[in-house]
Scaffold this active site. Sequence first.
Site, PDB file in Angstrom:
ATOM      1  NE  ARG A  31      -4.074  -1.701   2.163  1.00  0.00           N
ATOM      2  CZ  ARG A  31      -4.300  -2.134   3.404  1.00  0.00           C
ATOM      3  NH1 ARG A  31      -3.925  -1.427   4.437  1.00  0.00           N
ATOM      4  NH2 ARG A  31      -4.938  -3.249   3.603  1.00  0.00           N
ATOM      5  NE  ARG A  35      -7.658   4.976   2.490  1.00  0.00           N
ATOM      6  CZ  ARG A  35      -8.522   4.382   3.311  1.00  0.00           C
ATOM      7  NH1 ARG A  35      -9.661   4.976   3.609  1.00  0.00           N
ATOM      8  NH2 ARG A  35      -8.255   3.205   3.839  1.00  0.00           N
ATOM      9  NE  ARG A  44      -9.178   6.268  -4.676  1.00  0.00           N
ATOM     10  CZ  ARG A  44     -10.463   6.475  -4.756  1.00  0.00           C
ATOM     11  NH1 ARG A  44     -10.968   7.138  -5.768  1.00  0.00           N
ATOM     12  NH2 ARG A  44     -11.281   6.028  -3.838  1.00  0.00           N
ATOM     13  CG  ASP A  80      -9.212  -3.627  -4.557  1.00  0.00           C
ATOM     14  OD1 ASP A  80      -9.957  -4.626  -4.446  1.00  0.00           O
ATOM     15  OD2 ASP A  80      -8.874  -2.944  -3.582  1.00  0.00           O
ATOM     16  CE1 TYR A 158     -12.723  -8.057   1.502  1.00  0.00           C
ATOM     17  CE2 TYR A 158     -10.851  -9.276   0.609  1.00  0.00           C
ATOM     18  CZ  TYR A 158     -11.351  -8.256   1.408  1.00  0.00           C
ATOM     19  OH  TYR A 158     -10.497  -7.448   2.105  1.00  0.00           O
TER      20      TYR A 158
END
Length: 361
Positions: A31, A35, A44, A80, A158
């Site tokens: 990552r 963010r 983004r 992703d 998921y």
Amino acid sequence: SPKGFPKLKNDTFLRAARGEETEHTPVWCMRQAGRYLPEFRETRAAQDFFATCRSPKLCCELTLQPLRRFPLDAAIIFSDILVVPQALGMEVVMVPGKGPTFPEPLKEVEDLLKLRQKVDVAAELGYVFQAITLTRHSLEGKVPLIGFSGAPWTLMSYMIEGGGSTTMAKAKSWLYRHPEASHRLLRLLADVVTDYLVGQVAAGAQALQLFESHAGHLGPEQFQEFALPYIRDIARGVKSKLKAEALPLVPMIVFAKDAHYALRDLAQAGYEVVGLDWTIRPQEARAQVGKDVTLQGNLDPCALYSPKDKIGELVKKMLEGFGTQRYIANLGHGLYPDMDPEHVGAFVEAVHAHSRHINKH
């Protein structure tokens, strides 16, 4: 090199992955495009998350951002793991404050019939391949580019849970109640992931990482039955297809979070590198995997909340534990959104400085 890619200037990460000697220990962060960077949040802001994933130009920009700030030894394509369930025909949306959500998760075995049984990865995931090719050119040979995918069990969990979960009880109940259907789904996922990873190499990825992020929800028996065989098959399948298509045999990394009980098996699963989370001692991990595999990890991400000089001490200790060779420095998980970019820089610089110092002495 294929597609007229620029010549690679820093191959330290690839050499370490292959077990060759390096002057310093290479370092990158899971990552690292994330963010915690103000420029990432700015890029983004205007876009839906998965719309960003489908824009090669934005993926390229986000991948390059951390490289402009830090002397990292590798880039990882911004994407992703849930693009794979999307390729199978499932809808996934990013819900603010909640994370990725499947409006219609798999509930019954019959729901498997709704999935595409044959996936044309070039048609469904071509946008990732375009992002990789564009980014590989835009990197100008600065560092290698890593491609990745989620592993079958993590993707399956998921698809059944419909999002994140602390217990994975719905997905695990399938393993106990519907073992045959579970294997059918895992096999379908493994086949798609294999083609997807081969496509990433064809597009320009120079290494591949498989994320089994939810390994820790399985015990040793379930991991042995429902995760490991597919992890092995993917390594074998990718390598044989790369050979058949005369594509470069790139190093492969497997990262199975919280799966200490499986380190020996993972070391023999056909991957050049085994990634580690922060809950195992370097010496213990090395004893389990042996000398022929490169290790990657395993600083606790929360260590980056420490003052900068403390980060340096923790890195030094980590390097002393792993040694500077056959080792790629990383965190034991991804960077968190509230981390200070300067502390990330301190981590990267400490790895380079301490590993060079240890190598000289």
